[in-house]
Write an enzyme that holds these catalytic residues in place. Sequence first.
Site, short mmCIF file in Angstrom:
data_model
loop_
_atom_site.label_atom_id
_atom_site.label_comp_id
_atom_site.label_asym_id
_atom_site.label_seq_id
_atom_site.Cartn_x
_atom_site.Cartn_y
_atom_site.Cartn_z
N HIS A 122 0.63 -1.34 0.00
CA HIS A 122 0.05 0.17 -0.04
C HIS A 122 0.83 1.05 -0.09
O HIS A 122 0.85 2.20 -1.26
CB HIS A 122 -1.10 0.01 0.94
CG HIS A 122 -1.63 1.18 1.18
ND1 HIS A 122 -3.09 0.97 1.26
CD2 HIS A 122 -1.61 2.37 1.79
CE1 HIS A 122 -3.91 2.50 1.26
NE2 HIS A 122 -2.73 3.08 1.51
N GLU A 123 1.63 1.21 1.10
CA GLU A 123 2.51 2.56 0.78
C GLU A 123 3.13 2.75 0.13
O GLU A 123 4.00 3.56 -0.77
CB GLU A 123 3.46 2.76 2.59
CG GLU A 123 2.49 2.83 3.72
CD GLU A 123 1.61 3.65 3.81
OE1 GLU A 123 1.36 4.75 3.02
OE2 GLU A 123 0.71 3.19 4.85
N HIS A 165 4.33 6.50 -6.71
CA HIS A 165 2.64 7.72 -7.34
C HIS A 165 3.88 8.32 -7.27
O HIS A 165 4.47 9.69 -8.52
CB HIS A 165 1.95 7.60 -6.47
CG HIS A 165 0.91 9.35 -7.57
ND1 HIS A 165 -0.18 8.55 -6.44
CD2 HIS A 165 1.22 9.23 -8.50
CE1 HIS A 165 -1.08 9.81 -7.17
NE2 HIS A 165 -0.41 9.76 -7.91
#
Length: 612
Positions: free
Chosen positions: A401-402, A408
């Site tokens: 997730h992180e 990004h």
Amino acid sequence: MLKNKGVHSMSKTTQLPKREELPEELTWDLTAIFSSDQLFDEKYQELIEKLKNSDKYKGTLANGATEFLEALEFVLDVYRKTEIIYVYAHLKNDQDTANTTYQALYARAGSLFSKVSEAVSWFEPEILQLSDEQIWQYFEQEPNLEIYRHYVKQMVDNRAHILSAEQESLLAGAGEIFSASSDIFAVLNNADLEFPTIVGEDGQKIQLSHGVYGQLLESTDRKVREAAFKGFYNVYRQFKNTFASTLSAHVKGHNYKASVRHYQSARAASLSNNHIPESVYDTLVQVVNRHLPLLHRYMQLRKRLLGVEKLHMYDLYTPVLGEAPIKFTYEEAKIKVLEALKSMGDNYLAVVKRAFSDRWIDVVENKGKRSGAYSSGSYDTNPYILLNWHDTLDQLFTLVHEMGHSVHSYFTRSNQPFVYGDYSIFLAEIASTTNENILTEYLLETEKDPRVRAYVLNHYLDGFKGTVFRQTQFAEFEHFMHVEDAKGVPLTSEYLSENYGRLNAKYYGSAVEEDLEIKFEWSRIPHFYYNYYVYQYATGFSAASALAQKIWDKEPGTLEKYLTYLKAGNSDYPVEVMKKAGVDMTKADYIEAAMKMFEKRLNELEDLVKNI
């Protein structure tokens, strides 16, 4: 996303290592930002001096295109330097919150933001004193302005809501006053509340706290869960009137600022920052409400698997399939992440490998370290990741997730100038939860053991419940509060509790008992102080679900479109960025697709548990 499994082991005393005792390779390298604290001080003082030049540019925007460009670049440079200083201070503070040196550093960085906001508060109002004709004429006269066209257009589009320079300065200066109710809530909630001691597993006494409460709700001992639930909420019930006062004051602040800025509502004001149509919010609530029978069905399954006559709110987080049949060390998790994310392409994987090799990640827990997990950084720093690693499936999902956030950020900053080198929260959660969905697909494809598959499916359904259903419930209640306050209805503790209890019952259905305590849940949710923030978790997860399915299925052109989204930053409005990625978030389709995936995996879990 972060959860610490294994409450059964709480009776064991574990001594956390001190920060200086950690292996260097398991810590992040902050010398890549500033080689020393002395350099931080130097950059801090340089920025304070630079702020003194702000008045030099004030009043010059009407003088011509050259002056307009110089002022614009001065303001952006101030913001850029402020970000670096703040990121260094907050990361240093979070790695050991008991370190008074970094407490002071962090406090200085926080106050710097207020100084900067006040020093450049004249800029936007002064731009909007110019006519559209004059502004766009500058762009024709000065080619170096072209890169800033979208940035300026965002301001011009909001012209009706920007006040005079004097009024903007007053509002900026009152920032601490408007945030006072949120600050009071944080102090009361995090520092002043005293939670009771309960009897835990094996008869040991456990002092309740926010973190311990979350762990105890995952206990396999139902008496422990019930004691934690009732003990925790009894404290909030005692302070219900105080919490209602702080929350009401915060809501009033939102409604007041929206009114002053000539918006129809606080929601319109909040969503206008990113040009998100209010219909996106309404569509989410409508579609989720229409599919609540799916959540009710999952609650019925949970009730059956737990073998309880009555399912209570304190039964919603305990594992229904016992202890996890799989776990991962950090080194094993790194391998799984690289394998799962192969579907994202070589360019994506190259950044993930850099994160592992170049010490972007602070891995293990140490004494005083901030709890939880996050990705953080600025335009000129690495996109760092904070973890508190435990060998669980949840932590594998937290890591991926992180990593989604950090990749990004890396792609955005590598492909956009500073002015567009960030992205809105509306876009942020899509990148992180796309990774989670990809990991789920990978595990379901590679794991053949029915118990493991069932555990992964249940993990997905619980994540969906918490991110889509629960956050939409919060979003629905948040909007309800603002609407009622705008109508002049007093937000008393009784009124809030009555309506929250009714909403909670609607969401969870008849399979879950209407526990008295849950009516007071509104009093402990910090996100209600974030100003129309939580709905983005639900829209983001839904969009990610649609994108992950297309990427995993290797739908032609999908990966290229997805990478375009990761590189876009703030170069366009969020809804337009997502359209280019292949998801139109002004429509209901992407949420409907997410609901179909939830139903598909619910079906599979129901079939699997018949044979386990």
